[in-house]
Design a protein around this motif. Structure first.
Motif, PDB file in Angstrom:
ATOM      1  N   ASP A  89       0.822  -1.204   0.000  1.00  0.00           N
ATOM      2  CA  ASP A  89       0.000   0.000   0.000  1.00  0.00           C
ATOM      3  C   ASP A  89       0.855   1.253   0.000  1.00  0.00           C
ATOM      4  N   ALA A  90       0.310   2.307  -0.596  1.00  0.00           N
ATOM      5  CA  ALA A  90       0.936   3.617  -0.498  1.00  0.00           C
ATOM      6  C   ALA A  90       0.772   4.165   0.920  1.00  0.00           C
ATOM      7  N   ILE A  91       1.783   4.885   1.399  1.00  0.00           N
ATOM      8  CA  ILE A  91       1.787   5.456   2.736  1.00  0.00           C
ATOM      9  C   ILE A  91       2.081   6.951   2.630  1.00  0.00           C
ATOM     10  N   GLY A  92       1.333   7.747   3.375  1.00  0.00           N
ATOM     11  CA  GLY A  92       1.552   9.182   3.400  1.00  0.00           C
ATOM     12  C   GLY A  92       1.918   9.675   4.785  1.00  0.00           C
ATOM     13  N   TRP A  93       2.684  10.755   4.820  1.00  0.00           N
ATOM     14  CA  TRP A  93       2.970  11.486   6.053  1.00  0.00           C
ATOM     15  C   TRP A  93       2.275  12.841   5.991  1.00  0.00           C
ATOM     16  N   PHE A  94       1.605  13.198   7.078  1.00  0.00           N
ATOM     17  CA  PHE A  94       0.898  14.460   7.206  1.00  0.00           C
ATOM     18  C   PHE A  94       1.311  15.135   8.501  1.00  0.00           C
ATOM     19  N   ILE A  96       4.802   7.720  -0.260  1.00  0.00           N
ATOM     20  CA  ILE A  96       5.589   6.752  -1.001  1.00  0.00           C
ATOM     21  C   ILE A  96       4.654   5.698  -1.561  1.00  0.00           C
ATOM     22  N   SER A  97       4.872   5.327  -2.804  1.00  0.00           N
ATOM     23  CA  SER A  97       4.023   4.358  -3.478  1.00  0.00           C
ATOM     24  C   SER A  97       4.444   2.936  -3.145  1.00  0.00           C
ATOM     25  N   SER A  98       3.501   2.012  -3.281  1.00  0.00           N
ATOM     26  CA  SER A  98       3.822   0.599  -3.116  1.00  0.00           C
ATOM     27  C   SER A  98       4.559   0.028  -4.317  1.00  0.00           C
ATOM     28  N   PHE A 128      13.444  16.561   3.744  1.00  0.00           N
ATOM     29  CA  PHE A 128      12.841  15.330   4.257  1.00  0.00           C
ATOM     30  C   PHE A 128      12.995  14.218   3.230  1.00  0.00           C
ATOM     31  N   THR A 129      13.123  12.975   3.715  1.00  0.00           N
ATOM     32  CA  THR A 129      13.239  11.810   2.852  1.00  0.00           C
ATOM     33  C   THR A 129      12.365  10.690   3.394  1.00  0.00           C
ATOM     34  N   ILE A 130      11.500  10.143   2.549  1.00  0.00           N
ATOM     35  CA  ILE A 130      10.642   9.038   2.936  1.00  0.00           C
ATOM     36  C   ILE A 130      11.234   7.734   2.403  1.00  0.00           C
ATOM     37  N   SER A 131      11.105   6.664   3.175  1.00  0.00           N
ATOM     38  CA  SER A 131      11.619   5.362   2.771  1.00  0.00           C
ATOM     39  C   SER A 131      10.809   4.269   3.457  1.00  0.00           C
ATOM     40  N   ARG A 132      11.004   3.032   3.019  1.00  0.00           N
ATOM     41  CA  ARG A 132      10.293   1.917   3.633  1.00  0.00           C
ATOM     42  C   ARG A 132      11.223   0.727   3.809  1.00  0.00           C
ATOM     43  N   ASP A 133      10.951  -0.057   4.841  1.00  0.00           N
ATOM     44  CA  ASP A 133      11.666  -1.288   5.121  1.00  0.00           C
ATOM     45  C   ASP A 133      10.614  -2.390   5.195  1.00  0.00           C
TER      46      ASP A 133
END
Length: 128
Positions: free
Chosen positions: A32-37, A51-53, A68-73
Protein backbone atom coordinates in the motif's frame (compact mmCIF):
# COMPACT_ATOMS: atom_id res chain seq x y z
CA UNK A 1 -6.60 -5.14 13.80
CA UNK A 2 -5.35 -2.81 11.05
CA UNK A 3 -3.10 -0.36 12.85
CA UNK A 4 -0.43 2.28 12.25
CA UNK A 5 1.78 3.57 15.06
CA UNK A 6 4.10 6.57 14.72
CA UNK A 7 7.17 7.14 16.86
CA UNK A 8 10.37 9.18 16.87
CA UNK A 9 9.07 12.66 17.58
CA UNK A 10 10.61 14.98 20.13
CA UNK A 11 12.21 18.35 20.78
CA UNK A 12 15.10 19.45 18.58
CA UNK A 13 16.93 22.69 17.91
CA UNK A 14 16.71 24.48 14.55
CA UNK A 15 18.97 22.76 12.05
CA UNK A 16 18.68 19.43 13.83
CA UNK A 17 17.33 16.10 12.60
CA UNK A 18 14.75 13.50 13.54
CA UNK A 19 13.68 10.19 12.02
CA UNK A 20 10.02 9.29 12.36
CA UNK A 21 8.82 5.70 12.09
CA UNK A 22 5.43 4.36 11.03
CA UNK A 23 4.98 0.72 12.02
CA UNK A 24 2.11 -1.28 10.54
CA UNK A 25 0.34 -4.28 12.01
CA UNK A 26 -2.53 -6.40 10.74
CA UNK A 27 -1.56 -5.95 7.09
CA UNK A 28 1.48 -5.81 4.86
CA UNK A 29 2.55 -2.20 4.50
CA UNK A 30 4.57 -2.97 1.38
CA UNK A 31 1.36 -3.50 -0.63
CA UNK A 32 0.00 0.00 0.00
CA UNK A 33 0.94 3.62 -0.50
CA UNK A 34 1.79 5.46 2.74
CA UNK A 35 1.55 9.18 3.40
CA UNK A 36 2.97 11.49 6.05
CA UNK A 37 0.90 14.46 7.21
CA UNK A 38 1.30 17.14 9.83
CA UNK A 39 -0.96 19.56 11.64
CA UNK A 40 0.06 22.61 13.62
CA UNK A 41 -2.31 24.26 16.11
CA UNK A 42 -4.95 26.35 14.36
CA UNK A 43 -3.89 25.21 10.90
CA UNK A 44 -5.20 22.73 8.35
CA UNK A 45 -3.66 19.30 8.04
CA UNK A 46 -0.87 19.32 5.47
CA UNK A 47 0.31 16.41 3.35
CA UNK A 48 4.10 16.51 3.33
CA UNK A 49 5.28 13.25 1.78
CA UNK A 50 4.09 9.90 0.46
CA UNK A 51 5.59 6.75 -1.00
CA UNK A 52 4.02 4.36 -3.48
CA UNK A 53 3.82 0.60 -3.12
CA UNK A 54 5.22 0.34 -6.64
CA UNK A 55 8.42 1.73 -8.17
CA UNK A 56 6.66 5.01 -8.97
CA UNK A 57 8.71 6.73 -6.30
CA UNK A 58 7.82 9.32 -3.72
CA UNK A 59 6.28 12.79 -3.51
CA UNK A 60 7.12 15.77 -1.30
CA UNK A 61 5.44 19.04 -0.51
CA UNK A 62 7.42 22.12 -1.50
CA UNK A 63 7.74 23.09 2.15
CA UNK A 64 9.89 20.03 2.94
CA UNK A 65 11.45 19.16 -0.42
CA UNK A 66 15.21 18.74 -0.14
CA UNK A 67 15.08 18.38 3.64
CA UNK A 68 12.84 15.33 4.26
CA UNK A 69 13.24 11.81 2.85
CA UNK A 70 10.64 9.04 2.94
CA UNK A 71 11.62 5.36 2.77
CA UNK A 72 10.29 1.92 3.63
CA UNK A 73 11.67 -1.29 5.12
CA UNK A 74 9.42 -4.16 4.06
CA UNK A 75 11.13 -6.63 6.38
CA UNK A 76 10.19 -4.46 9.36
CA UNK A 77 6.79 -3.49 7.92
CA UNK A 78 7.75 0.13 8.59
CA UNK A 79 7.91 3.44 6.72
CA UNK A 80 10.33 6.18 7.79
CA UNK A 81 10.50 9.93 7.42
CA UNK A 82 14.00 11.32 7.80
CA UNK A 83 13.80 15.02 8.65
CA UNK A 84 16.93 17.15 8.31
CA UNK A 85 17.59 20.88 8.60
CA UNK A 86 14.52 21.29 10.76
CA UNK A 87 12.96 24.72 11.13
CA UNK A 88 10.63 26.14 13.79
CA UNK A 89 7.80 26.11 11.23
CA UNK A 90 8.12 22.30 11.08
CA UNK A 91 6.64 22.13 14.58
CA UNK A 92 3.46 20.03 14.40
CA UNK A 93 1.91 16.67 15.17
CA UNK A 94 2.99 14.23 12.47
CA UNK A 95 0.77 11.40 11.26
CA UNK A 96 1.22 8.49 8.90
CA UNK A 97 -1.75 7.16 6.98
CA UNK A 98 -2.92 4.71 4.33
CA UNK A 99 -6.16 3.32 2.92
CA UNK A 100 -7.81 -0.01 3.69
CA UNK A 101 -5.70 -2.79 2.14
CA UNK A 102 -8.55 -4.25 0.10
CA UNK A 103 -8.94 -0.92 -1.74
CA UNK A 104 -5.53 -1.47 -3.34
CA UNK A 105 -4.27 2.05 -2.77
CA UNK A 106 -0.98 1.83 -4.67
CA UNK A 107 0.02 5.27 -5.96
CA UNK A 108 0.25 7.93 -3.30
CA UNK A 109 -1.21 11.42 -3.20
CA UNK A 110 -0.92 14.27 -0.70
CA UNK A 111 -4.69 14.70 -0.36
CA UNK A 112 -6.04 13.73 3.06
CA UNK A 113 -9.47 12.40 1.98
CA UNK A 114 -7.75 9.54 0.16
CA UNK A 115 -6.56 8.10 3.48
CA UNK A 116 -8.80 6.20 5.90
CA UNK A 117 -6.32 4.56 8.28
CA UNK A 118 -4.40 6.95 10.50
CA UNK A 119 -1.86 6.61 13.27
CA UNK A 120 -2.17 8.39 16.60
CA UNK A 121 0.43 11.02 15.76
CA UNK A 122 3.80 12.01 17.19
CA UNK A 123 4.76 15.51 18.32
CA UNK A 124 7.70 17.28 16.68
CA UNK A 125 8.85 20.54 18.25
CA UNK A 126 11.68 22.61 16.76
CA UNK A 127 12.83 25.34 19.12
CA UNK A 128 16.01 26.87 20.46
Amino acid sequence: QVLLVESGGGLVKPGGSLRLSCAASGFSLSNDAIGWFRQAPGKEREGISCISSSDSGSTYADSVKGRFTISRDNAKNTVYLQMDSLKPEDTAVYYCATDFPDRQFRQCVLSGPQYNIWGQGTQVTVSS
